[in-house]
Design a protein around this motif. Structure first.
Motif, PDB file in Angstrom:
ATOM      1  N   PHE A 171       0.842  -1.197   0.000  1.00  0.00           N
ATOM      2  CA  PHE A 171       0.000   0.000   0.000  1.00  0.00           C
ATOM      3  C   PHE A 171       0.878   1.248   0.000  1.00  0.00           C
ATOM      4  N   SER A 172       0.348   2.324  -0.534  1.00  0.00           N
ATOM      5  CA  SER A 172       1.038   3.607  -0.455  1.00  0.00           C
ATOM      6  C   SER A 172       0.996   4.118   0.982  1.00  0.00           C
ATOM      7  N   LYS A 173       2.087   4.706   1.438  1.00  0.00           N
ATOM      8  CA  LYS A 173       2.110   5.245   2.796  1.00  0.00           C
ATOM      9  C   LYS A 173       1.193   6.458   2.938  1.00  0.00           C
ATOM     10  N   ASP A 174       0.703   7.002   1.804  1.00  0.00           N
ATOM     11  CA  ASP A 174      -0.213   8.139   1.830  1.00  0.00           C
ATOM     12  C   ASP A 174      -1.686   7.717   1.821  1.00  0.00           C
ATOM     13  N   CYS A 175      -1.941   6.414   1.850  1.00  0.00           N
ATOM     14  CA  CYS A 175      -3.319   5.921   1.843  1.00  0.00           C
ATOM     15  C   CYS A 175      -4.029   6.325   3.141  1.00  0.00           C
ATOM     16  N   SER A 176      -5.205   6.907   3.005  1.00  0.00           N
ATOM     17  CA  SER A 176      -5.953   7.433   4.143  1.00  0.00           C
ATOM     18  C   SER A 176      -6.981   6.413   4.629  1.00  0.00           C
ATOM     19  N   ILE A 177      -7.233   6.416   5.936  1.00  0.00           N
ATOM     20  CA  ILE A 177      -8.239   5.535   6.540  1.00  0.00           C
ATOM     21  C   ILE A 177      -9.388   6.399   7.065  1.00  0.00           C
ATOM     22  N   VAL A 178     -10.607   6.071   6.646  1.00  0.00           N
ATOM     23  CA  VAL A 178     -11.811   6.785   7.078  1.00  0.00           C
ATOM     24  C   VAL A 178     -12.572   5.890   8.051  1.00  0.00           C
ATOM     25  N   SER A 179     -13.359   6.500   8.911  1.00  0.00           N
ATOM     26  CA  SER A 179     -14.073   5.715   9.918  1.00  0.00           C
ATOM     27  C   SER A 179     -14.872   4.586   9.271  1.00  0.00           C
ATOM     28  N   VAL A 180     -14.880   3.445   9.952  1.00  0.00           N
ATOM     29  CA  VAL A 180     -15.634   2.274   9.536  1.00  0.00           C
ATOM     30  C   VAL A 180     -16.966   2.301  10.279  1.00  0.00           C
ATOM     31  N   THR A 181     -18.070   2.140   9.557  1.00  0.00           N
ATOM     32  CA  THR A 181     -19.385   2.229  10.166  1.00  0.00           C
ATOM     33  C   THR A 181     -20.010   0.842  10.287  1.00  0.00           C
ATOM     34  N   GLY A 182     -21.280   0.776  10.666  1.00  0.00           N
ATOM     35  CA  GLY A 182     -21.984  -0.494  10.755  1.00  0.00           C
ATOM     36  C   GLY A 182     -22.478  -0.949   9.400  1.00  0.00           C
ATOM     37  N   ASP A 183     -22.874  -2.218   9.314  1.00  0.00           N
ATOM     38  CA  ASP A 183     -23.281  -2.747   8.009  1.00  0.00           C
ATOM     39  C   ASP A 183     -24.562  -2.098   7.492  1.00  0.00           C
ATOM     40  N   ASN A 184     -25.533  -1.830   8.368  1.00  0.00           N
ATOM     41  CA  ASN A 184     -26.759  -1.181   7.900  1.00  0.00           C
ATOM     42  C   ASN A 184     -26.538   0.277   7.500  1.00  0.00           C
ATOM     43  N   PRO A 185     -25.850   1.090   8.302  1.00  0.00           N
ATOM     44  CA  PRO A 185     -25.536   2.443   7.829  1.00  0.00           C
ATOM     45  C   PRO A 185     -24.754   2.454   6.518  1.00  0.00           C
ATOM     46  N   SER A 186     -23.869   1.484   6.339  1.00  0.00           N
ATOM     47  CA  SER A 186     -23.096   1.453   5.099  1.00  0.00           C
ATOM     48  C   SER A 186     -23.975   1.112   3.901  1.00  0.00           C
ATOM     49  N   THR A 187     -25.001   0.298   4.128  1.00  0.00           N
ATOM     50  CA  THR A 187     -25.898  -0.081   3.032  1.00  0.00           C
ATOM     51  C   THR A 187     -26.618   1.135   2.461  1.00  0.00           C
ATOM     52  N   ILE A 188     -27.003   2.094   3.313  1.00  0.00           N
ATOM     53  CA  ILE A 188     -27.719   3.270   2.798  1.00  0.00           C
ATOM     54  C   ILE A 188     -26.781   4.208   2.037  1.00  0.00           C
ATOM     55  N   LEU A 189     -25.472   3.928   2.086  1.00  0.00           N
ATOM     56  CA  LEU A 189     -24.514   4.719   1.321  1.00  0.00           C
ATOM     57  C   LEU A 189     -24.251   4.125  -0.064  1.00  0.00           C
ATOM     58  N   ALA A 190     -24.901   3.012  -0.380  1.00  0.00           N
ATOM     59  CA  ALA A 190     -24.683   2.366  -1.675  1.00  0.00           C
ATOM     60  C   ALA A 190     -25.480   3.020  -2.793  1.00  0.00           C
ATOM     61  N   LEU A 191     -26.230   4.069  -2.468  1.00  0.00           N
ATOM     62  CA  LEU A 191     -26.963   4.838  -3.460  1.00  0.00           C
ATOM     63  C   LEU A 191     -27.234   6.214  -2.862  1.00  0.00           C
TER      64      LEU A 191
END
Length: 570
Positions: free
Chosen positions: A273-293
């Motif tokens: 991986f690139s050392k500049d790769c950023s990590i964003v908060s990981v959410t729950g599976d249901n909240p993530s599903t509503i981000l699929a559209l």
């Protein structure tokens, strides 16, 4: 191609999945690891261990570590160039908890890239080697204790967005402290599955996600802080114990798109991986599903899977013990409403199979007779609009409402009074096909209407899951929920992981709004890149005023029917 890539994960109950996309939302590669197959040495069944006697369901944390290593190697062997990945986000099965040891921080920050995560972190990094799963039902005593302390289910919902539930993390922590006091004292940090996963990527403890933290029964949603009374009740009722638990929990990141930091050197050196790769908060599976559209306020997603789940994006914070409200994972001022039913496909399939047996069906489509019965049976089982048939079907004990297993059939009239249906008044099993769909959809409408103020109608309903391919399901859903702009099938696989990848892209590319201390919303960002014609297809017109009002007229009677079912099963 020399293009930037974005990685999204989904650490679910039975597998871990990954998707990689480019800036045009195009899928570049996807892969998965099934726990029962690829980490079979752990001996799980459907990703978990079950202790029936104690109603416990839990998963080995070390298995997840091994699975992540296997998954990254699969992606590497597929030809993925990890150096092109600019940002990573993810989703974790909701409510599960991970208990870090006092050595964990040091171990996370000094990982040797020549060795696996599993060999370096398990068991030393954990004070408890298991994570209670969302299916766990062992905390009845703890839920009752907390509900009495806080002043009842409605008060709990007002503060935390939900009444106390077996699987929620607050009751689970309380039980862990009572059952394993030595392990609790040896715990330096407590994570959800979501920020446990983020911690691995960062090489240090990650904060809680703004949405997933709402699945703990400890977070004051309106005031955006830990509810110190609830924390105190879970911790042991003294100020010192409360402070100890607050330290174990840590803080919550209020910005769902903020970078938590750069990727750990371990992944840079081990996988490239690139050392500049950023990590964003990981959410729950249901909240993530509503981000699929680009789910707009008052849009609804209904998943016809093993369980039936309804998700709403709503600007209304109107809590109730009957459903869950979470802070929206990306958008301030919005909330995610959720209904989750155990008896989804199981109840439908049980009636389908009974109908096929009764009719000696031998065709190739097991749903043929069921669907024909749905279409040929009138609304609420009667052409006479003053008479209605209402059924309740729970092969398993249900979450919503809290009811033991059983089947109940009722007749009702314009007065709303209920009588038990007789064999002569109910054509079993033909009437049951339409009645089971009506029952499940009426329950969703009854509970979703407060979140859909002022009209009580959604704008759009999106359907996902295996049952979304059944047009009879979709048609009846449209009639009962009455979406103003229709019912649409979402043509996506791995929606949860994909939502995480979209969030990673948004985090890195979102534009700051001129003259404001804020960024463009996730929904606006995604909508600009979203190719609706290839992602969704309209499967039903939705709102039909006459039939929608007909179903609305029996909601009170249906609520009474649920109460009778609950009381009869006590």
């Amino acid at each position: 191609m020399d293009e930037d890539l974005f990685l999204g994960f989904d650490l679910s109950t039975q597998q871990i999945k990954a998707v990689v996309i480019n800036e045009e939302l195009e899928l570049v590669v996807e892969s998965n690891v099934e726990f029962d197959v690829d980490t079979a040495e752990y001996g799980t069944k459907k990703g978990v261990f079950t202790n029936v006697e104690l109603n416990e369901v839990y998963a080995p944390v070390a298995m997840w570590l091994k699975a992540l290593d296997i998954l990254l190697n699969k992606l590497k062997h597929s030809g993925l160039d990890f150096a092109k990945i600019k940002c990573i986000s993810g989703a974790g099965q909701q409510h599960g908890s991970v208990y870090w040891s006092k050595e964990a921080a040091s171990l996370l920050s000094s990982l040797n890239p020549a060795e696996t995560l599993e060999s370096q972190l398990a068991p030393a990094a954990f004070s408890h080697d298991m994570s209670p799963n969302w299916q766990d039902h062992s905390t009845t005593e703890e839920c009752d204790f907390l509900e009495n302390k806080v002043g009842g289910p409605m008060r709990a919902a007002e503060v935390t967005g939900s009444r106390f539930h077996h699987r929620f993390t607050g009751p689970q922590i309380l039980r862990f402290r009572r059952q394993h006091p030595d392990r609790y004292l040896a715990t330096a940090r407590i994570s959800l599955v979501s920020n446990f996963f983020a911690s691995l990527w960062l090489g240090t403890f990650a904060p809680f996600d703004r949405s997933d933290v709402c699945g703990m029964n400890l977070w004051d949603i309106s005031d955006e802080k830990w509810d110190e009374d609830l924390v105190k009740y879970v911790a042991g009722d003294s100020e010192a114990e409360k402070e100890e638990l607050l330290n174990k929990l840590g803080h919550v990141e209020p910005d769902g798109g903020k970078s938590l930091g750069l990727i750990s050197d371990y992944f840079v050196k081990r996988f490239g991986f690139s050392k500049d790769c950023s990590i964003v908060s990981v959410t729950g599976d249901n909240p993530s599903t509503i981000l699929a559209l680009p789910l707009r306020p008052l849009d609804v997603i209904v998943s016809f899977g093993t369980s039936t789940t309804l998700l709403i994006s709503t600007p209304v914070y109107k809590p109730s013990p009957s459903y869950h409200l979470f802070t929206h994972p990306t958008s301030k001022g919005l909330y995610m409403g959720m209904l989750c039913y155990c008896n989804g496909s199981l109840a439908r399939e049980q009636i389908r199979d009974g109908l096929n047996t009764a009719q000696n069906y031998s065709g190739s489509d097991p749903w043929e007779l069921f669907n024909a019965s749905v279409e040929n049976t009138p609304c609420l089982g009667s052409f006479d609009t003053s008479k209605s048939k209402l059924g309740i079907y729970f092969p398993l004990p249900e979450i919503i409402p809290d009811c033991k297993s059983g089947t109940w059939r009722f007749l009702t009239d314009d007065t709303g009074e209920l009588t038990d249906a007789t064999d002569a008044s109910w054509n079993i099993p033909l009437d049951d096909a339409r009645a089971i769909l009506e029952s499940q959809n009426l329950s969703m409408r009854l509970r979703a209407e407060p979140m859909l103020s002022p009209s009580g109608q959604p704008h759009r309903v999106y359907v996902v899951g295996g049952g979304s391919k059944n047009l009879s399901f979709c048609k009846l859903l449209g009639q009962i929920l009455g979406p103003a702009d229709g019912v649409y099938r979402l043509e996506l696989s791995n929606a949860c992981a994909l939502g995480s990848a979209y969030k990673a892209l948004w985090s890195l590319r979102r534009k700051k709004i001129l003259n404001e201390d804020s960024f463009e919303s996730f929904d606006d960002f995604l909508a600009d890149r979203w190719n609706e014609s290839s992602m969704i297809s309209k499967v039903d017109q939705g709102y039909q005023p006459e039939i929608w009002h007909r179903y609305g007229s029996v909601l009170n009677a249906f609520s009474k029917a649920e109460d009778l079912a609950i009381n009869s099963s006590k």
